[in-house]
Design a protein around this motif. Sequence first.
Motif, PDB file in Angstrom:
ATOM      1  N   ALA A  99       0.834  -1.217   0.000  1.00  0.00           N
ATOM      2  CA  ALA A  99       0.000   0.000   0.000  1.00  0.00           C
ATOM      3  C   ALA A  99       0.859   1.253   0.000  1.00  0.00           C
ATOM      4  N   GLY A 158      -3.809   2.394   4.650  1.00  0.00           N
ATOM      5  CA  GLY A 158      -4.361   2.078   3.338  1.00  0.00           C
ATOM      6  C   GLY A 158      -4.521   0.585   3.137  1.00  0.00           C
ATOM      7  N   TYR A 159      -3.523  -0.180   3.584  1.00  0.00           N
ATOM      8  CA  TYR A 159      -3.614  -1.634   3.466  1.00  0.00           C
ATOM      9  C   TYR A 159      -4.768  -2.170   4.309  1.00  0.00           C
ATOM     10  N   TYR A 160      -4.864  -1.672   5.540  1.00  0.00           N
ATOM     11  CA  TYR A 160      -5.927  -2.113   6.449  1.00  0.00           C
ATOM     12  C   TYR A 160      -7.309  -1.854   5.851  1.00  0.00           C
ATOM     13  N   LEU A 161      -7.521  -0.664   5.328  1.00  0.00           N
ATOM     14  CA  LEU A 161      -8.815  -0.321   4.742  1.00  0.00           C
ATOM     15  C   LEU A 161      -9.115  -1.206   3.538  1.00  0.00           C
ATOM     16  N   GLN A 162      -8.086  -1.541   2.790  1.00  0.00           N
ATOM     17  CA  GLN A 162      -8.263  -2.391   1.617  1.00  0.00           C
ATOM     18  C   GLN A 162      -8.699  -3.798   2.000  1.00  0.00           C
ATOM     19  N   VAL A 163      -7.987  -4.432   2.934  1.00  0.00           N
ATOM     20  CA  VAL A 163      -8.273  -5.841   3.240  1.00  0.00           C
ATOM     21  C   VAL A 163      -9.530  -6.015   4.084  1.00  0.00           C
ATOM     22  N   GLY A 183     -12.178  -4.064   3.670  1.00  0.00           N
ATOM     23  CA  GLY A 183     -13.310  -3.590   2.879  1.00  0.00           C
ATOM     24  C   GLY A 183     -13.994  -2.385   3.467  1.00  0.00           C
ATOM     25  N   ALA A 240     -12.724   0.878   3.145  1.00  0.00           N
ATOM     26  CA  ALA A 240     -12.143   2.096   2.572  1.00  0.00           C
ATOM     27  C   ALA A 240     -13.186   3.184   2.342  1.00  0.00           C
TER      28      ALA A 240
END
Length: 243
Positions: free
Chosen positions: A225, A231-236, A238, A240
């Motif tokens: 990310a 950003g990675y946390y929000l992506q995995v 769901g 975001a």
Amino acid sequence: MNISTSPPLRARGLHKSFHDHPRVDGVGFTVGSGRVVGLLGPNGAGKTTTIRLLLGLVAADRGEALVFGRAYRDLERPATLVGAVLDAGGLHPARTGRQHLRIAAGRAGIPPERVEIVLAEVGMTAAADRRSGGYSLGMKQRIAIAAALLGEPKLLVLDEPSNGLDPAGMRWLRDRLRAFADAGGTVLLSSHQLSDVQDIADDIVVIAEGRVVADITLAEAVAAASGDLEGYYLQVTGTAGVR
């Protein structure tokens, strides 16, 4: 089983439901020695339930939770192996911080001299004889951390330990946990403070809706990310687009 050859923490296919609602659904991960592992996830994702399963505070419907290769209930003198912070609000309001720690030490068979050592370590010596009912949340959190350190454990399991801490306290906690792991200890840290996790973690486990959605090194997460754990946390997870 020799605890020196077993990972400090291992979850295998943990399932737990409350009132027919799955809270933990097949959770599995391993925490290695000398590592700080951030346990992340949205509110209600199952992080606290997972921690309570690992520490034997609730029974799993299925699966296995192992601490140094054994169920927590089978550990001899668990306070010398595991220190946990689950609820800073559990202090008796009429007791002082020193009294609370002396009682905890006595119950665990820990020499009373350790009380003064951990009070100094968490910066609570001056307030140790005040009743905890008058403590701020941050002061209660420091006493809870002191209690976790009483037995000089090899593993710390901490659920939101920075709640209520001021910036100086948060900096102290980050430094203390990193030093603990660098000296060979192990930390499982559940936190919503992603910046704190990014500062000290080696690995992250992300839980969403009761399932593990990521189990990777911190370096891998931030690389995926562009250097941003959030950003990675929000992506995995769901989340975001959630406000």
